[in-house]
Design a protein around this motif. Sequence first.
Motif, short mmCIF file in Angstrom:
data_model
loop_
_atom_site.label_atom_id
_atom_site.label_comp_id
_atom_site.label_asym_id
_atom_site.label_seq_id
_atom_site.Cartn_x
_atom_site.Cartn_y
_atom_site.Cartn_z
N TRP A 47 0.84 -1.21 0.00
CA TRP A 47 0.00 0.00 0.00
C TRP A 47 0.87 1.25 0.00
N GLY A 144 -2.82 9.82 10.09
CA GLY A 144 -3.93 9.29 10.90
C GLY A 144 -4.52 10.27 11.90
N LEU A 151 -8.50 12.86 4.11
CA LEU A 151 -8.62 11.60 3.36
C LEU A 151 -8.97 11.88 1.91
N ILE A 165 -12.32 4.89 -1.04
CA ILE A 165 -11.58 5.26 0.19
C ILE A 165 -12.03 4.36 1.34
N VAL A 166 -13.33 4.18 1.46
CA VAL A 166 -13.85 3.36 2.57
C VAL A 166 -13.43 1.90 2.39
N SER A 169 -9.87 1.45 3.28
CA SER A 169 -9.64 1.60 4.73
C SER A 169 -9.96 0.32 5.48
N HIS A 172 -7.66 -2.01 7.56
CA HIS A 172 -7.39 -1.90 9.00
C HIS A 172 -8.07 -3.01 9.81
N TRP A 188 -7.04 -2.73 15.62
CA TRP A 188 -8.41 -2.30 15.33
C TRP A 188 -9.43 -3.38 15.66
N TYR A 199 -13.74 -4.64 11.17
CA TYR A 199 -13.39 -3.22 11.39
C TYR A 199 -14.61 -2.31 11.21
N THR A 247 -8.62 9.36 11.66
CA THR A 247 -9.06 9.15 10.27
C THR A 247 -10.09 8.02 10.17
N ASP A 248 -9.90 6.96 10.97
CA ASP A 248 -10.88 5.87 10.95
C ASP A 248 -12.24 6.39 11.43
N LEU A 251 -14.67 8.12 9.11
CA LEU A 251 -15.47 7.30 8.19
C LEU A 251 -16.90 7.14 8.70
#
Length: 307
Positions: A47, A144, A151, A165-166, A169, A172, A188, A199, A247-248, A251
């Motif tokens: 990544w 983060g 994002l 993007i989601v 993510s 994680h 996570w 997650y 950042t998580d 979402l």
Amino acid sequence: MPQNAPAPGVAPTAEQLEPVKAAVRALLHQPEYDDGSAGPVLVRLAWHSAGTYCKETNTGGSNGAGMRYEKEGGDPANAGLQHARAFLEPIKSQFPFISYADLWTVAATVAVAEMGGPSVPWQGGRTDYVDDAKVPPRGRLPDGAQGADHLRFIFYRMGFNDQEIVALSGAHNLGRCHGDRSGFEGKWVNNPTRFSNQYFKLLLKFEGEWKKTTLANGLQQFVYVDEDLAGAEEGEEKEEGLMMLPTDMSLISDPKFRAWVEKYAADQDLFFRDFAAVFAKLLELGIRRDAEGRVVNDDNVEDGYRS
Ligand code: DDH
């Protein structure tokens, strides 16, 4: 060029690739490392090698494996990824015909599948040629500590949309944060070596219970700690608490992102399909191929560093 090596830009054949993939499978089990698997950090290596891409300037991306060099490898965002590169080094020695750039990316697809995730389409042929003038500047990878605007700024630059993007993510589900790498701490999900949609489920399940905490280094993250660790699935060990990065959390606070978190939490098959497609897209960013699928470099050389 080693014997039997494909010409620069040409993908290894399925026959050449199979023993490489088998060797990656064989190294995933690492009882002494983290949660017992090299898988998560291999996924992060791929990544970060690809996530430097900028579509406007057509710079960055997995081709070239520039992270081998200090200019990119020394980006603080890449702290810890030397472990992933070191895991793969014996495979590179054993199969010198595969480029680092191909090895790093294919290893992540093997790791995702072995950890129970989807099969990610992968095309080979990346070269290890790095043009110093095109090495991406630092700061292209996400931070983060930030939120939804950041994002979008980072991932739109690569050409991704909100759904993508989601889906991305959702990686994680794997691995953890290390205080000596990113400064954040913890994992996570309860089983960080099994790929799933947990997650997304946990983001929603503990909404309102994620507690913002400030770590000794000043960074803020969100944690959920419960005596019974309600996040644990039946049969899973109940142990340390769980965490989310700012950042998580964005979402679920951003309505457009949230709609996808809800879909992926409810439908693991949908998440797996979308993840496979978007991870494959990530690994191809910036890679130019001719009509035969051969990767085209400006100089069409296999390896080297031009400064
Ligand atoms: Fe991530 N990630 N990531 N991440 N990531 C970290 C670990 C892992 C962000 C920050 C961090 C993606 C997106 C984001 C993985 C995969 C992916 C860590 C902890 C931080 C911090 C590093 C450490 O301390 O060792 C942020 C911010 C974003 C974002 O803005 C969306 C994506 C898109 C992927 C992907 O693979 C598609 C994985 C796997 C790990 C676990 C690594 C490990 O060593 O374990």
